[in-house]
Design a protein around this motif. Sequence first.
Motif, PDB file in Angstrom:
ATOM      1  N   GLY A 174      -3.168 -12.918   3.348  1.00 59.79           N
ATOM      2  CA  GLY A 174      -2.200 -12.596   2.317  1.00 59.79           C
ATOM      3  C   GLY A 174      -1.691 -11.167   2.390  1.00 59.79           C
ATOM      4  N   GLY A 175      -1.039 -10.738   1.315  1.00 60.52           N
ATOM      5  CA  GLY A 175      -0.424  -9.416   1.292  1.00 60.52           C
ATOM      6  C   GLY A 175      -1.425  -8.286   1.414  1.00 60.52           C
ATOM      7  N   ILE A 176      -2.618  -8.469   0.881  1.00 60.99           N
ATOM      8  CA  ILE A 176      -3.642  -7.428   0.982  1.00 60.99           C
ATOM      9  C   ILE A 176      -4.023  -7.198   2.437  1.00 60.99           C
ATOM     10  N   ALA A 177      -4.229  -8.276   3.183  1.00 62.67           N
ATOM     11  CA  ALA A 177      -4.574  -8.142   4.602  1.00 62.67           C
ATOM     12  C   ALA A 177      -3.430  -7.502   5.381  1.00 62.67           C
ATOM     13  N   ALA A 178      -2.188  -7.836   5.028  1.00 64.52           N
ATOM     14  CA  ALA A 178      -1.030  -7.279   5.731  1.00 64.52           C
ATOM     15  C   ALA A 178      -0.940  -5.768   5.541  1.00 64.52           C
ATOM     16  N   ILE A 179      -1.102  -5.315   4.291  1.00 63.29           N
ATOM     17  CA  ILE A 179      -0.977  -3.877   4.040  1.00 63.29           C
ATOM     18  C   ILE A 179      -2.184  -3.125   4.583  1.00 63.29           C
TER      19      ILE A 179
END
Length: 320
Positions: A174-179
């Motif tokens: 998700g977005g947490i892993a991406a950032i």
Amino acid sequence: MTTSAFIASLTTNSSLLALWGALLLHRLLPIPYQLHPLRIWHQVALLVATRVNHPHENYSQRSLAGYLAWALMWLTAFVLLLAISQLVWYPTLLQLTLLWLALDWHHTAHLSQQFNHAYSCNNKDQCRQLLAPHINRNTDVLSLLGLGKAGAETIILSYGRHVVGVLFWYAVGGGIAAILYRLAIGLARTWSPTRAQYAVFGYPAIRIAAILDIVPLRLLALLISCGRNSRTALQGLRQQGEHWHLPGPGWLLVATGHKLALSLGGPAIYNNIKMERPRLGGRITPSALHIAQIQQLITQRLYVWVAVESVLLYFFCGVL
């Protein structure tokens, strides 16, 4: 499945909606490079390094300091993001926002266009100015041919890390892993061992980034190899894929170089010291035409990547 059922399944797939929303928002409202929030991360990393990186210490102490500094920054960001995710009312909006911040597709495309225009006009000063913020090499001493190689490598790796790497880790976590992936890449860039003051301190950040890079960049390399000249590209991967000092970027440079018969890699000057790097790819030195071909080739593959990832998110997240 009826059309209405298909549309309903799309609207309930938060991961897919966040992906498309972030891509659309990034397209319509890209964040200027000078104002990007991740530049604050860069400044904080520099401040931390000045506190804990002591060149007079021995190798093991500096290496340990590198690991501890990396853990301090990255784990702090991880804990904060987890805390924020528990407080927000609309998790999909958070995922969208984080992916939007992590992506850098627009800036890479803009850099490619600007560099290609300057390079086609033989404007060495502008080429050096464009590349200086993105590489650790001494751009002032680069010839026009050297600028062509450096520009091609920068564009290829920027698309690989700032787009494909981000999208890959978004699909995983998700977005947490991406950032968090972008933050790890930022630490490797800021504390690069090619800078004399980070010769030992920066190795932990590079090693961790290499681990995070290896799967998405190698998948992109295989995707680039498909189609025309695929046999040449795959043969190049077998012969030169492991020659580069980093496994993910090495495959990506080799696949692109052999696909377009371009000469990449070779000696480079860091801190006024000439460092030997493997020569990758074909025999043709990149020209303005080849920079445009790189842009076109990778852009086409990025659309394929987004389409495949969208299908996977639709089926897997829809089922879950």
